[in-house]
Design an enzyme around this catalytic site. Structure first.
Site, PDB file in Angstrom:
ATOM      1  N   ARG A  23       0.814  -1.222   0.000  1.00 56.48           N
ATOM      2  CA  ARG A  23       0.000   0.000   0.000  1.00 56.48           C
ATOM      3  C   ARG A  23       0.842   1.263   0.000  1.00 56.48           C
ATOM      4  NH1 ARG A  23      -2.769  -0.579   5.404  1.00 56.48           N
ATOM      5  NH2 ARG A  23      -0.701  -1.385   5.822  1.00 56.48           N
ATOM      6  N   GLU A  28       7.735   7.306  11.279  1.00 54.83           N
ATOM      7  CA  GLU A  28       7.667   8.383  12.259  1.00 54.83           C
ATOM      8  C   GLU A  28       8.840   9.297  11.936  1.00 54.83           C
ATOM      9  OE1 GLU A  28       8.551   7.478  16.538  1.00 54.83           O
ATOM     10  OE2 GLU A  28       6.363   7.711  16.668  1.00 54.83           O
ATOM     11  N   GLN A  45       9.757  26.201  14.932  1.00 55.56           N
ATOM     12  CA  GLN A  45       9.368  26.657  13.599  1.00 55.56           C
ATOM     13  C   GLN A  45       9.729  25.596  12.582  1.00 55.56           C
ATOM     14  OE1 GLN A  45      10.591  30.702  12.605  1.00 55.56           O
ATOM     15  NE2 GLN A  45      11.031  30.084  10.511  1.00 55.56           N
ATOM     16  N   ASP A  46       8.815  25.322  11.641  1.00 55.48           N
ATOM     17  CA  ASP A  46       9.085  24.432  10.517  1.00 55.48           C
ATOM     18  C   ASP A  46       9.126  25.260   9.249  1.00 55.48           C
ATOM     19  OD1 ASP A  46       9.006  22.248  12.191  1.00 55.48           O
ATOM     20  OD2 ASP A  46       7.422  21.208  11.131  1.00 55.48           O
ATOM     21  N   ASN A  47      10.106  24.984   8.395  1.00 52.57           N
ATOM     22  CA  ASN A  47      10.247  25.671   7.113  1.00 52.57           C
ATOM     23  C   ASN A  47      10.253  24.645   5.998  1.00 52.57           C
ATOM     24  OD1 ASN A  47      10.625  28.167   8.434  1.00 52.57           O
ATOM     25  ND2 ASN A  47      12.798  27.761   8.657  1.00 52.57           N
ATOM     26  N   ARG A  57      21.918  26.735  -1.848  1.00 56.71           N
ATOM     27  CA  ARG A  57      21.481  27.699  -0.828  1.00 56.71           C
ATOM     28  C   ARG A  57      22.434  27.584   0.359  1.00 56.71           C
ATOM     29  NH1 ARG A  57      16.020  29.272  -2.112  1.00 56.71           N
ATOM     30  NH2 ARG A  57      15.063  27.808  -3.569  1.00 56.71           N
ATOM     31  N   HIS A  60      24.349  29.408   5.350  1.00 56.73           N
ATOM     32  CA  HIS A  60      23.593  30.357   6.169  1.00 56.73           C
ATOM     33  C   HIS A  60      23.668  30.012   7.654  1.00 56.73           C
ATOM     34  CE1 HIS A  60      20.874  30.670   2.367  1.00 56.73           C
ATOM     35  NE2 HIS A  60      21.950  31.425   2.246  1.00 56.73           N
ATOM     36  N   LYS A  70      18.956  23.064  13.558  1.00 64.78           N
ATOM     37  CA  LYS A  70      18.026  22.647  12.510  1.00 64.78           C
ATOM     38  C   LYS A  70      18.005  21.132  12.412  1.00 64.78           C
ATOM     39  CE  LYS A  70      18.913  26.740   9.697  1.00 64.78           C
ATOM     40  NZ  LYS A  70      19.495  27.242   8.458  1.00 64.78           N
ATOM     41  N   TYR A 130      12.546  21.591   7.192  1.00 71.88           N
ATOM     42  CA  TYR A 130      13.433  21.579   8.343  1.00 71.88           C
ATOM     43  C   TYR A 130      12.822  22.288   9.528  1.00 71.88           C
ATOM     44  CZ  TYR A 130      15.002  26.126   6.425  1.00 71.88           C
ATOM     45  OH  TYR A 130      15.059  27.400   5.922  1.00 71.88           O
ATOM     46  N   GLU A 141      20.763  37.241  10.483  1.00 71.33           N
ATOM     47  CA  GLU A 141      21.213  36.346   9.417  1.00 71.33           C
ATOM     48  C   GLU A 141      22.635  36.681   8.980  1.00 71.33           C
ATOM     49  OE1 GLU A 141      19.214  34.392   5.529  1.00 71.33           O
ATOM     50  OE2 GLU A 141      19.026  36.566   5.692  1.00 71.33           O
ATOM     51  N   LYS A 165      22.504  37.145  -2.470  1.00 69.71           N
ATOM     52  CA  LYS A 165      23.131  37.227  -1.142  1.00 69.71           C
ATOM     53  C   LYS A 165      24.187  36.135  -0.951  1.00 69.71           C
ATOM     54  CE  LYS A 165      19.923  34.467   1.615  1.00 69.71           C
ATOM     55  NZ  LYS A 165      19.061  34.451   2.790  1.00 69.71           N
ATOM     56  N   ASP A 166      24.000  34.990  -1.587  1.00 68.59           N
ATOM     57  CA  ASP A 166      24.983  33.913  -1.463  1.00 68.59           C
ATOM     58  C   ASP A 166      26.215  34.180  -2.324  1.00 68.59           C
ATOM     59  OD1 ASP A 166      23.393  32.604   0.374  1.00 68.59           O
ATOM     60  OD2 ASP A 166      22.396  31.381  -1.138  1.00 68.59           O
TER      61      ASP A 166
END
Length: 179
Positions: A23, A28, A45-47, A57, A60, A70, A130, A141, A165-166
Site C-alpha cells: 500500500r 515516524e 518553527q518548521d520551514n 542555498r 547560512h 536545525k 526543516y 542572518e 546574497k549567497d
C-alpha cells in the site's frame, strides 16, 4: 529511529524506521522522546523550500541571540547537505560534514547551534523541510561563501544557481564567529 554520531561532535544523522508494504509506507519522522538522548532542542518553527536542480542555498546561519539548530529532511528529490562548524573552541572548527539526504533514503541531519548550513539540490523540484529551534530573525542572518577556499567543500559543481546574497557572502577567514 537510528541516531548516528558523525566525525563532528553534535552533528547527528538520523535514519527513521520505514514500514513498507504493497500500500505504501509509514514512518515516524520525528519523536522528541526517541531523539532526546542526543538532541535536547525544542523546535519552534518548521520551514519548507522547493529548489530546482543545481540550486545551492547557503552557507547560512542565524547569529545569537537568535541562533538556530536545525533538523533537515528531504520530502522529495535529493540534496547534498553541508554543515560547517563555527564553534571557535571546537576541535573541528572550520571543518564540515556533508551527506546526501533524499526522499528515497529518508535520512535527516541535525545541525546544532554554532554551524553554518547549506545544500545543493541534486534534482528538480526537490522539497526540503526543516525544523528550527528559534524563530527566524532577518537582522541576525549571516552567510559564508559557499566555495570559500579555506573550507575545501567539494560540492561537485562549478557554477550553481545562487541567490545574490549567497554570491556576496563573507569569506570564512574574515568571518568573526560569535560561537
Amino acid at each position: 529511529m537510528i541516531l548516528e554520531k558523525t566525525h563532528i561532535e553534535d552533528v547527528i544523522l538520523l535514519t527513521p524506521r520505514v514500514y513498507k508494504d504493497d500500500r505504501g509506507y509509514f514512518m515516524e519522522s520525528y519523536n522528541q522522546k526517541k531523539v532526546e538522548i542526543l538532541i535536547k532542542d525544542k523546535f519552534v518553527q518548521d520551514n519548507e523550500s522547493v529548489s530546482h536542480k543545481d540550486v545551492l542555498r547557503g552557507l547560512h546561519l542565524q547569529q545569537p541571540p537568535f541562533a538556530q539548530s536545525k533538523l533537515i529532511r528531504v520530502i522529495k528529490g535529493s540534496i547534498l547537505d553541508v554543515a560547517v562548524d563555527l564553534r571557535k573552541d571546537s576541535n573541528t572548527y572550520g571543518q564540515h560534514f556533508k551527506h546526501v539526504l533524499s526522499g528515497e533514503n529518508k535520512k535527516q541531519l541535525y545541525v546544532p547551534v554554532g554551524f553554518a548550513h547549506g545544500f545543493l539540490s541534486l534534482e528538480d523540484d526537490t522539497i526540503l523541510n526543516y525544523k528550527c529551534s528559534d524563530y527566524y530573525n532577518a537582522g541576525a542572518e549571516a552567510s559564508i561563501l559557499w566555495n570559500d577556499p579555506d573550507l575545501k567543500i567539494d560540492w561537485g559543481i562549478e557554477n550553481p544557481n545562487l541567490a545574490e546574497k549567497d554570491q556576496m557572502a563573507e569569506n570564512f577567514v574574515t568571518f568573526e564567529s560569535p560561537f
